[in-house]
Design an enzyme around this catalytic site. Structure first.
Site, PDB file in Angstrom:
ATOM      1  N   CYS A 203       1.007  -1.174  -0.176  1.00 21.52           N
ATOM      2  CA  CYS A 203      -0.292   0.045  -0.175  1.00 21.52           C
ATOM      3  C   CYS A 203       0.901   1.298   0.113  1.00 21.52           C
ATOM      4  O   CYS A 203       1.696   1.360  -1.104  1.00 21.52           O
ATOM      5  CB  CYS A 203      -1.020  -0.235   1.410  1.00 21.52           C
ATOM      6  SG  CYS A 203      -2.418   1.192   0.944  1.00 21.52           S
TER       7      CYS A 203
ATOM      8  N   HIS B  40      -4.026  -4.571  -0.365  1.00 19.72           N
ATOM      9  CA  HIS B  40      -3.511  -5.429   1.013  1.00 19.72           C
ATOM     10  C   HIS B  40      -3.698  -6.635   0.845  1.00 19.72           C
ATOM     11  O   HIS B  40      -4.676  -7.313   0.767  1.00 19.72           O
ATOM     12  CB  HIS B  40      -4.526  -4.785   1.958  1.00 19.72           C
ATOM     13  CG  HIS B  40      -4.358  -3.096   2.533  1.00 19.72           C
ATOM     14  ND1 HIS B  40      -3.444  -2.983   3.377  1.00 19.72           N
ATOM     15  CD2 HIS B  40      -5.052  -2.157   2.132  1.00 19.72           C
ATOM     16  CE1 HIS B  40      -3.243  -1.586   3.608  1.00 19.72           C
ATOM     17  NE2 HIS B  40      -4.376  -1.114   2.837  1.00 19.72           N
TER      18      HIS B  40
ATOM     19  N   GLU C  97      -2.725  -9.021   2.740  1.00 17.10           N
ATOM     20  CA  GLU C  97      -3.400  -9.602   3.927  1.00 17.10           C
ATOM     21  C   GLU C  97      -4.852  -9.509   4.118  1.00 17.10           C
ATOM     22  O   GLU C  97      -5.371 -10.161   4.848  1.00 17.10           O
ATOM     23  CB  GLU C  97      -2.512  -9.125   5.206  1.00 17.10           C
ATOM     24  CG  GLU C  97      -3.103  -7.712   5.562  1.00 17.10           C
ATOM     25  CD  GLU C  97      -2.655  -6.459   4.707  1.00 17.10           C
ATOM     26  OE1 GLU C  97      -2.780  -5.285   5.213  1.00 17.10           O
ATOM     27  OE2 GLU C  97      -1.876  -6.791   3.809  1.00 17.10           O
TER      28      GLU C  97
END
Length: 211
Positions: A79, A185, A187
């Site tokens: 990011c 992102h 994750e």
């Protein structure tokens, strides 16, 4: 072992939890001595480019990251962390980045063909692969989760691994040498995000660092 760089602006918890799910050992640190002993670095980030670079410069972590990249240590920016890898940003002025990749962060205009669109770009968008990379090995072009108001422009095409469309072509995965970035992102991007993150950790395991 992966070192998550703690410079006061990172999404440290979600990234560390993702590494735990992958059974990958890691440390979270702002100490160059500790981070230098790791096999790869992750530079997370949320917030403003200017503030992030100020903190990285004040702590000496900016020069440290450049030195580690020069030595061949794998680095992954996520990011804002990805945007910091580039030459600069136009967010709230013009500010220099780490300069490890060519290009700069610019704001979505919010208008396309006379129609307004929402900024920030927030939501799930599909990836489009442009070239082979260790990060995209054995994964499909599926959707990942973005939250950002700025995107990279004027990048080197040979560094563009994957893009996504949000009224502009958004560089989504970039890489040159052992420096990589993901604008989204991973994750928070389900199975595909975890697979991409796992591919980075596998690349780290295979990489011999010169220093």
């Amino acid at each position: 072992m992966i070192g998550i760089v703690d410079y006061g602006m990172g999404n440290l918890f979600s990234v560390s939890k993702a590494l735990e799910r992958l059974n990958v050992p890691y440390i979270i640190s702002d100490k160059k001595e500790q981070l230098s002993k790791t096999d790869g670095l992750i530079l997370p980030g949320v917030g403003a480019f200017r503030d992030a670079m100020k903190l990285l410069n004040e702590t000496g972590l900016a020069d440290f990251i450049k030195e580690q990249a020069e030595a061949g240590k794998p680095i992954l920016g996520i990011c804002l962390g990805m945007q910091l890898l580039f030459e600069g940003s136009e967010e709230n002025g013009v500010f220099e980045g780490l300069g490890l990749l060519k290009g700069k962060a610019v704001r979505f205009s919010g208008e396309s063909n006379g129609e307004r669109y929402k900024v920030p770009h927030m939501g799930w968008n599909k990836l489009k692969f442009h070239q082979d990379s260790p990060l995209t090995e054995n994964v499909a072009e599926e959707h990942v989760y973005f939250v950002h108001s700025y995107y990279i422009a004027e990048e080197e095409r040979e560094a563009l691994i994957a893009s996504s469309d949000y009224f502009e072509e958004v560089p989504a995965v970039v890489g040159k040498g052992s420096v990589f970035g993901m604008q989204f992102h991973p994750e928070k991007s389900g199975d595909l995000g975890m697979a991409l993150l796992n591919n980075y950790t596998e690349y780290v395991k295979k990489t011999e660092v010169r220093a």
